[in-house]
Design a protein around this motif. Structure first.
Motif, PDB file in Angstrom:
ATOM      1  N   LYS A  56     120.118  60.285 -19.509  1.00 56.17           N
ATOM      2  CA  LYS A  56     120.343  61.435 -19.495  1.00 56.17           C
ATOM      3  C   LYS A  56     119.207  62.552 -19.077  1.00 56.17           C
ATOM      4  CE  LYS A  56     124.753  61.912 -21.503  1.00 56.17           C
ATOM      5  NZ  LYS A  56     125.910  62.241 -22.089  1.00 56.17           N
ATOM      6  N   TYR A  57     119.587  63.382 -18.257  1.00 57.03           N
ATOM      7  CA  TYR A  57     118.372  64.507 -18.016  1.00 57.03           C
ATOM      8  C   TYR A  57     117.225  63.821 -17.279  1.00 57.03           C
ATOM      9  CZ  TYR A  57     121.506  67.394 -20.944  1.00 57.03           C
ATOM     10  OH  TYR A  57     122.709  67.999 -21.475  1.00 57.03           O
ATOM     11  N   LYS A  58     117.409  62.612 -16.708  1.00 58.32           N
ATOM     12  CA  LYS A  58     116.161  61.764 -16.041  1.00 58.32           C
ATOM     13  C   LYS A  58     115.090  61.922 -17.220  1.00 58.32           C
ATOM     14  CE  LYS A  58     116.874  64.208 -11.628  1.00 58.32           C
ATOM     15  NZ  LYS A  58     116.242  65.041 -10.760  1.00 58.32           N
ATOM     16  N   ARG A  59     115.282  61.797 -18.575  1.00 56.78           N
ATOM     17  CA  ARG A  59     114.433  61.815 -19.311  1.00 56.78           C
ATOM     18  C   ARG A  59     114.642  60.880 -20.720  1.00 56.78           C
ATOM     19  NH1 ARG A  59     110.193  65.803 -21.118  1.00 56.78           N
ATOM     20  NH2 ARG A  59     110.726  66.744 -18.879  1.00 56.78           N
ATOM     21  N   PHE A  60     115.946  60.740 -20.831  1.00 56.23           N
ATOM     22  CA  PHE A  60     116.456  60.069 -22.083  1.00 56.23           C
ATOM     23  C   PHE A  60     116.971  58.838 -21.883  1.00 56.23           C
ATOM     24  CE2 PHE A  60     116.871  64.668 -22.950  1.00 56.23           C
ATOM     25  CZ  PHE A  60     115.777  64.638 -24.266  1.00 56.23           C
ATOM     26  N   ILE A  61     116.351  57.664 -22.457  1.00 57.79           N
ATOM     27  CA  ILE A  61     116.941  56.333 -22.353  1.00 57.79           C
ATOM     28  C   ILE A  61     117.525  55.960 -23.548  1.00 57.79           C
ATOM     29  CG2 ILE A  61     116.623  53.756 -21.701  1.00 57.79           C
ATOM     30  CD1 ILE A  61     114.187  54.479 -20.057  1.00 57.79           C
ATOM     31  N   THR A  62     118.836  55.749 -23.704  1.00 62.52           N
ATOM     32  CA  THR A  62     119.617  55.281 -24.729  1.00 62.52           C
ATOM     33  C   THR A  62     119.942  53.758 -24.633  1.00 62.52           C
ATOM     34  OG1 THR A  62     120.337  57.609 -25.325  1.00 62.52           O
ATOM     35  CG2 THR A  62     121.639  56.061 -26.247  1.00 62.52           C
ATOM     36  N   ILE A  63     120.021  52.991 -25.379  1.00 62.53           N
ATOM     37  CA  ILE A  63     120.566  51.501 -25.480  1.00 62.53           C
ATOM     38  C   ILE A  63     121.725  51.702 -26.597  1.00 62.53           C
ATOM     39  CG2 ILE A  63     119.992  49.067 -25.874  1.00 62.53           C
ATOM     40  CD1 ILE A  63     117.309  49.733 -24.841  1.00 62.53           C
ATOM     41  N   GLY A  64     122.693  51.240 -26.354  1.00 65.11           N
ATOM     42  CA  GLY A  64     123.776  50.899 -27.190  1.00 65.11           C
ATOM     43  C   GLY A  64     124.004  49.380 -27.286  1.00 65.11           C
ATOM     44  N   LEU A  65     124.523  49.110 -28.652  1.00 67.39           N
ATOM     45  CA  LEU A  65     124.646  47.739 -29.153  1.00 67.39           C
ATOM     46  C   LEU A  65     126.067  47.492 -29.749  1.00 67.39           C
ATOM     47  CD1 LEU A  65     123.896  44.880 -29.207  1.00 67.39           C
ATOM     48  CD2 LEU A  65     122.480  45.375 -31.300  1.00 67.39           C
ATOM     49  N   ASP A  66     127.025  46.766 -29.333  1.00 66.11           N
ATOM     50  CA  ASP A  66     128.124  46.616 -30.232  1.00 66.11           C
ATOM     51  C   ASP A  66     127.827  45.357 -31.105  1.00 66.11           C
ATOM     52  OD1 ASP A  66     130.618  46.048 -31.158  1.00 66.11           O
ATOM     53  OD2 ASP A  66     131.683  45.591 -29.454  1.00 66.11           O
ATOM     54  N   GLN A  67     127.600  45.925 -32.379  1.00 61.69           N
ATOM     55  CA  GLN A  67     127.243  44.983 -33.587  1.00 61.69           C
ATOM     56  C   GLN A  67     128.332  44.289 -33.848  1.00 61.69           C
ATOM     57  OE1 GLN A  67     123.084  45.872 -35.189  1.00 61.69           O
ATOM     58  NE2 GLN A  67     124.257  47.621 -35.956  1.00 61.69           N
ATOM     59  N   GLY A  68     129.575  44.742 -33.432  1.00 61.01           N
ATOM     60  CA  GLY A  68     130.742  43.857 -34.057  1.00 61.01           C
ATOM     61  C   GLY A  68     130.949  42.696 -33.189  1.00 61.01           C
ATOM     62  N   VAL A  69     130.269  42.374 -32.305  1.00 63.64           N
ATOM     63  CA  VAL A  69     129.930  41.145 -31.338  1.00 63.64           C
ATOM     64  C   VAL A  69     128.939  40.266 -32.111  1.00 63.64           C
ATOM     65  CG1 VAL A  69     129.816  40.092 -29.316  1.00 63.64           C
ATOM     66  CG2 VAL A  69     130.999  42.223 -29.518  1.00 63.64           C
ATOM     67  N   ASN A  70     127.800  40.634 -31.842  1.00 66.37           N
ATOM     68  CA  ASN A  70     126.722  40.005 -32.677  1.00 66.37           C
ATOM     69  C   ASN A  70     125.574  41.340 -32.935  1.00 66.37           C
ATOM     70  OD1 ASN A  70     127.140  37.057 -32.288  1.00 66.37           O
ATOM     71  ND2 ASN A  70     126.961  37.589 -29.916  1.00 66.37           N
ATOM     72  N   ALA A  71     125.174  41.177 -34.155  1.00 68.66           N
ATOM     73  CA  ALA A  71     124.025  42.285 -34.733  1.00 68.66           C
ATOM     74  C   ALA A  71     122.839  41.794 -34.086  1.00 68.66           C
ATOM     75  CB  ALA A  71     124.178  42.169 -36.214  1.00 68.66           C
ATOM     76  N   ALA A  72     122.010  42.906 -34.058  1.00 66.09           N
ATOM     77  CA  ALA A  72     120.637  42.549 -33.598  1.00 66.09           C
ATOM     78  C   ALA A  72     119.813  42.098 -34.780  1.00 66.09           C
ATOM     79  CB  ALA A  72     119.936  43.935 -33.043  1.00 66.09           C
ATOM     80  N   SER A  73     118.860  41.103 -34.416  1.00 59.48           N
ATOM     81  CA  SER A  73     118.097  40.662 -35.297  1.00 59.48           C
ATOM     82  C   SER A  73     116.697  41.325 -35.078  1.00 59.48           C
ATOM     83  CB  SER A  73     117.824  39.061 -34.988  1.00 59.48           C
ATOM     84  OG  SER A  73     117.156  38.919 -33.748  1.00 59.48           O
ATOM     85  N   GLY A  74     115.866  40.723 -35.952  1.00 51.87           N
ATOM     86  CA  GLY A  74     114.624  41.588 -35.952  1.00 51.87           C
ATOM     87  C   GLY A  74     113.646  41.181 -34.634  1.00 51.87           C
ATOM     88  N   CYS A  75     113.961  39.685 -34.194  1.00 50.59           N
ATOM     89  CA  CYS A  75     113.351  39.333 -32.902  1.00 50.59           C
ATOM     90  C   CYS A  75     113.893  40.253 -31.790  1.00 50.59           C
ATOM     91  CB  CYS A  75     113.550  37.773 -32.817  1.00 50.59           C
ATOM     92  SG  CYS A  75     112.645  36.742 -34.069  1.00 50.59           S
ATOM     93  N   SER A  76     115.325  40.351 -31.598  1.00 46.29           N
ATOM     94  CA  SER A  76     115.901  41.181 -30.473  1.00 46.29           C
ATOM     95  C   SER A  76     115.676  42.506 -30.675  1.00 46.29           C
ATOM     96  CB  SER A  76     117.272  40.814 -30.581  1.00 46.29           C
ATOM     97  OG  SER A  76     117.890  41.583 -31.730  1.00 46.29           O
TER      98      SER A  76
END
Length: 161
Positions: A56-76
């Motif tokens: 958004k606004y050529k300035r914000f990068i937002t990453i979204g993750l559906d943790q209902g499928v697989n949750a992020a681990s420390g390594c990811s």
């Protein structure tokens, strides 16, 4: 597994990275390609992560993750931070500094250090109705409703008194 950000559930976790400057259109195209490639390969313990991104606004990068499928681990999570750090180096931009504030001045997005923002609040250069970006939101539902809000409705409010 790369999906459209708008197809992710409201409960999806988000990470917001604000740049200290706007990206050019050329840079944005390159960054989108790099995000496509990173998210397509992003895994947690070998399992695909269902994720997307929003810029958004050529300035914000937002990453979204559906943790209902697989949750992020420390390594990811480490892998995503490393990816963002590579973007910082490639584009000579700061995306990780949480001690800065972005807010709207008309249609322009301003970027100031927290110290400067506090001074502006004290001098009444920003008001309780100034639109700020609350990068502390944790999921897509909050991102859609509480990310771009008047300062009085955000953690920024503590500087307005």
């Amino acid at each position: 597994m790369l999906v459209d950000f708008n197809d992710l559930p409201e409960t999806s976790r988000v990470w917001i990275y604000q740049a200290n400057r706007s990206f050019s259109l050329e840079e944005l195209e390159e960054i989108k390609q790099e995000l496509d490639q990173f998210i397509t390969q992003w895994t947690a313990h070998g399992a695909d992560l269902k994720a997307g991104y929003d810029i958004k606004y050529k300035r914000f990068i937002t990453i979204g993750l559906d943790q209902g499928v697989n949750a992020a681990s420390g390594c990811s999570i480490d892998a995503s931070v490393h990816f963002i750090q590579e973007l910082e180096k490639t584009y000579d931009v700061d995306l990780m500094d949480k001690m800065n504030v972005s807010f709207k001045q008309g249609e322009f997005v301003a970027y100031k250090s927290l110290t400067d923002f506090k001074k502006m609040a004290k001098n009444r250069s920003v008001s309780p109705n100034t639109i700020v970006f609350n990068n502390l939101v944790t999921n897509i539902a909050e991102y859609r409703t509480n990310w771009e809000v008047p300062a009085k409705d955000s953690w920024h409010n503590r500087f307005l008194n």
